[in-house]
Design a protein around this motif. Structure first.
Motif, short mmCIF file in Angstrom:
data_model
loop_
_atom_site.label_atom_id
_atom_site.label_comp_id
_atom_site.label_asym_id
_atom_site.label_seq_id
_atom_site.Cartn_x
_atom_site.Cartn_y
_atom_site.Cartn_z
N ARG A 79 -4.43 1.16 -11.87
CA ARG A 79 -3.46 1.85 -11.07
C ARG A 79 -3.35 1.36 -9.66
O ARG A 79 -2.63 1.91 -8.75
CB ARG A 79 -3.62 3.17 -11.34
CG ARG A 79 -3.51 3.98 -12.64
CD ARG A 79 -3.41 5.43 -12.61
NE ARG A 79 -4.82 5.94 -12.05
CZ ARG A 79 -5.82 6.40 -12.61
NH1 ARG A 79 -6.05 6.12 -13.94
NH2 ARG A 79 -6.97 6.90 -11.95
N TYR A 114 4.41 4.11 -18.51
CA TYR A 114 3.40 3.80 -17.61
C TYR A 114 2.21 3.57 -18.02
O TYR A 114 1.64 4.13 -18.89
CB TYR A 114 3.45 4.75 -16.18
CG TYR A 114 2.45 6.10 -16.25
CD1 TYR A 114 2.85 7.12 -16.84
CD2 TYR A 114 1.19 5.91 -15.67
CE1 TYR A 114 2.03 8.27 -17.01
CE2 TYR A 114 0.33 7.05 -15.69
CZ TYR A 114 0.63 8.03 -16.53
OH TYR A 114 0.03 9.21 -16.44
N LEU A 139 -1.74 4.27 -18.08
CA LEU A 139 -2.87 5.21 -17.45
C LEU A 139 -4.19 4.61 -16.93
O LEU A 139 -4.66 4.89 -15.84
CB LEU A 139 -3.38 6.13 -18.58
CG LEU A 139 -2.43 7.52 -18.87
CD1 LEU A 139 -1.22 6.99 -19.58
CD2 LEU A 139 -3.28 8.29 -19.71
N PRO A 170 -7.71 7.74 0.95
CA PRO A 170 -6.26 7.81 0.55
C PRO A 170 -5.82 6.94 -0.32
O PRO A 170 -5.49 5.75 -0.36
CB PRO A 170 -5.40 7.36 2.12
CG PRO A 170 -6.60 6.43 2.62
CD PRO A 170 -8.08 7.17 2.16
N ASN A 171 -6.28 7.31 -1.63
CA ASN A 171 -6.30 6.34 -2.88
C ASN A 171 -4.89 6.38 -3.67
O ASN A 171 -4.64 7.42 -3.89
CB ASN A 171 -7.45 7.07 -3.67
CG ASN A 171 -8.11 5.55 -4.59
OD1 ASN A 171 -7.78 4.45 -4.24
ND2 ASN A 171 -9.18 5.92 -5.09
N ARG A 172 -4.37 5.14 -3.64
CA ARG A 172 -3.13 5.06 -4.52
C ARG A 172 -2.13 6.01 -4.36
O ARG A 172 -1.55 7.02 -5.01
CB ARG A 172 -3.59 5.19 -6.02
CG ARG A 172 -4.59 4.30 -6.46
CD ARG A 172 -5.24 4.42 -7.88
NE ARG A 172 -6.40 3.41 -8.00
CZ ARG A 172 -7.37 3.78 -8.91
NH1 ARG A 172 -7.62 4.84 -9.56
NH2 ARG A 172 -8.50 2.80 -9.28
N LEU A 173 -1.65 6.20 -3.04
CA LEU A 173 -0.67 7.31 -2.60
C LEU A 173 0.77 6.77 -2.99
O LEU A 173 1.66 7.72 -3.09
CB LEU A 173 -0.85 7.36 -1.04
CG LEU A 173 -1.99 7.95 -0.83
CD1 LEU A 173 -2.17 8.40 0.82
CD2 LEU A 173 -2.41 9.48 -1.61
N LEU A 178 1.63 6.39 -6.06
CA LEU A 178 1.70 6.58 -7.33
C LEU A 178 2.72 7.40 -7.84
O LEU A 178 3.54 7.07 -8.79
CB LEU A 178 0.45 7.06 -7.85
CG LEU A 178 0.20 6.79 -9.69
CD1 LEU A 178 0.28 5.60 -10.02
CD2 LEU A 178 -1.23 7.49 -9.85
N GLY A 179 2.88 8.57 -7.05
CA GLY A 179 4.20 9.50 -7.37
C GLY A 179 5.73 8.69 -7.08
O GLY A 179 6.50 8.85 -7.95
N LEU A 230 6.15 6.38 -10.07
CA LEU A 230 6.27 7.25 -11.33
C LEU A 230 7.82 7.69 -11.43
O LEU A 230 8.33 7.50 -12.18
CB LEU A 230 5.44 8.33 -11.38
CG LEU A 230 3.75 8.20 -11.76
CD1 LEU A 230 3.07 9.30 -11.64
CD2 LEU A 230 3.75 7.36 -13.43
N LEU A 251 8.70 12.41 -13.77
CA LEU A 251 8.53 13.52 -12.62
C LEU A 251 9.90 13.89 -12.03
O LEU A 251 10.02 14.19 -10.89
CB LEU A 251 7.52 13.09 -11.82
CG LEU A 251 6.00 13.25 -12.06
CD1 LEU A 251 5.20 12.46 -10.99
CD2 LEU A 251 5.38 14.42 -12.74
#
Lengths: 250, 250
Positions: free
Chosen positions: B142, B159, B161, B233-236, B238-239, B242, B248
């Motif tokens: 990710r 996506y 996982l 601040p990890n994988r910000l 992602l939202g 997606l 979402l």
């Protein structure tokens, strides 16, 4: 199948159990089941999940009603509620934090908690079945998720993914056929045509399966059932609920 | 532990494997592993997941680089990429739809796909270990999720996982202690005080464990490691990723 062993056989014979004998699940069994769950992989060892074992009869009945009147939720001796849990992490991290900014509410951490809880739950399911117990996952626990969370005292950053009934089976429902393996397994690259094409075969398989189980009354192909499913406005309050609990904030 | 059987022992002995022998995973083994995965429970039989078996050496190397230069991704004989998949459902539903409005992009269906994929993957992990193979989950997939999705040809509503390395173990890393069971298992109601209190004990256990593995060089308590983790601040992205894939949306 050419390759076999006890564990593979166990998984191949899985079916969801919705009728349970009254015999209890012992504390030793529960310890073994949750112990197996805990040994599932977890992202960066965060172990971002909790499980609530519900044995109180009145509470089980309430949850059964909230899950859409699924009687087996009340009837099973132990009802497990599997939760993603970033609350514990945030609380224990607090004294060590140098920074005022933290990211427990990110989409990434929502996914981590969801995956951690699901992996643990599936180990629990396999462990339970290895002990001769039966299980069924209860997604209906998300029907009225805010009421469930309130009733179980879930704090911020904890949400229930699903429930799981646990007990000795009092039925043998038989194994439901899955999609052909070529529909879910791709080689080196996602094959959009093949995954769709394989469903034709599955439509025939599931039509036959349904017809046999209903004495010919129902032979709806799987793809038609899926069309109905996808057109249903199901649990549309979930996003708002999750944000109210501190999830999906970034 | 008082209760035991072959399957429970297998799960209790799990540890992630990051060094693999060159011996291949056979097609029969892969068929058995994915077959076990397919028998995991799935919400309303939607089977909203896909798995991509990556065996192409160049592609494995690319994915290893994208996952943060994790060499074992390139070195394992088979690298599985587990995906939530609402694409197949939407495509096969299309000819049957009476309504123009569908909900494949809801938060609820995002969770269903994520859970379905995770349950299947964990069955695959247990199946693989029952065959003497080792696995490690690769959340690093990710890190650069858009590039991974592009490289694997993932369509809308699919996506990744996580990845999963698969192969014969060439190491015995030992078992990492988990949280005390009382930290994750609650009775009838979430116990916020107890879950936090139990971490004191785990801090001592993990401090000892780390100290032994590093010859005393590292004995950071778990809660301090978690504080560092939660402040990252990890994988910000992602939202946004997606949502760009159709998830979402509601």
């Amino acid at each position: 199948m050419s390759i076999s062993n006890e564990t593979l056989e166990l998984m191949r014979n899985h079916s969801s159990i919705r009728k349970f004998r009254e015999d209890p699940v012992s504390e030793d069994q529960l310890t073994a089941i949750i112990g197996a769950a805990q040994m599932a992989s977890t992202s960066s060892n965060v172990q971002a999940y909790s499980v609530i074992a519900v044995t109180d009869a009145a509470l089980k009945s309430e949850l059964a009603a909230l899950a859409g009147n699924q009687a087996y939720v009340a009837e099973c001796p132990v009802f497990l509620v599997w939760c993603a849990d970033l609350y514990r992490l945030r609380e224990v991290a607090r004294p060590h934090l140098n920074s005022a900014v933290t990211y427990e509410g990110s989409t990434e951490n929502f996914i981590i908690g969801t995956i951690d809880a699901a992996l643990a739950a599936q180990n629990a399911a396999v462990a339970a079945e290895s002990l001769g117990l039966g299980i069924v996952y209860i997604g209906g626990l998300r029907n009225q998720i805010a009421a469930v969370a309130e009733r179980l005292g879930l704090p911020e950053l904890v949400y229930p993914l699903f429930g799981m009934c646990l007990g000795y089976p009092d039925q043998s429902p038989g194994i439901r056929p899955r999609l052909p393996q070529q529909a879910v397994l791709h080689r080196n690259r996602y094959d959009a045509e093949e995954t769709v094409r394989q469903v034709d075969e599955y439509d025939r398989i599931m039509s036959d399966y349904l017809s046999k189980r209903t004495g010919g009354a129902n032979e709806t192909p799987w793809s038609a059932i899926m069309a109905k499913w996808i057109a249903e406005p199901n649990r549309l309050d979930l996003g708002d609920f999750l944000r109210s609990k501190g999830f999906l904030r970034r």
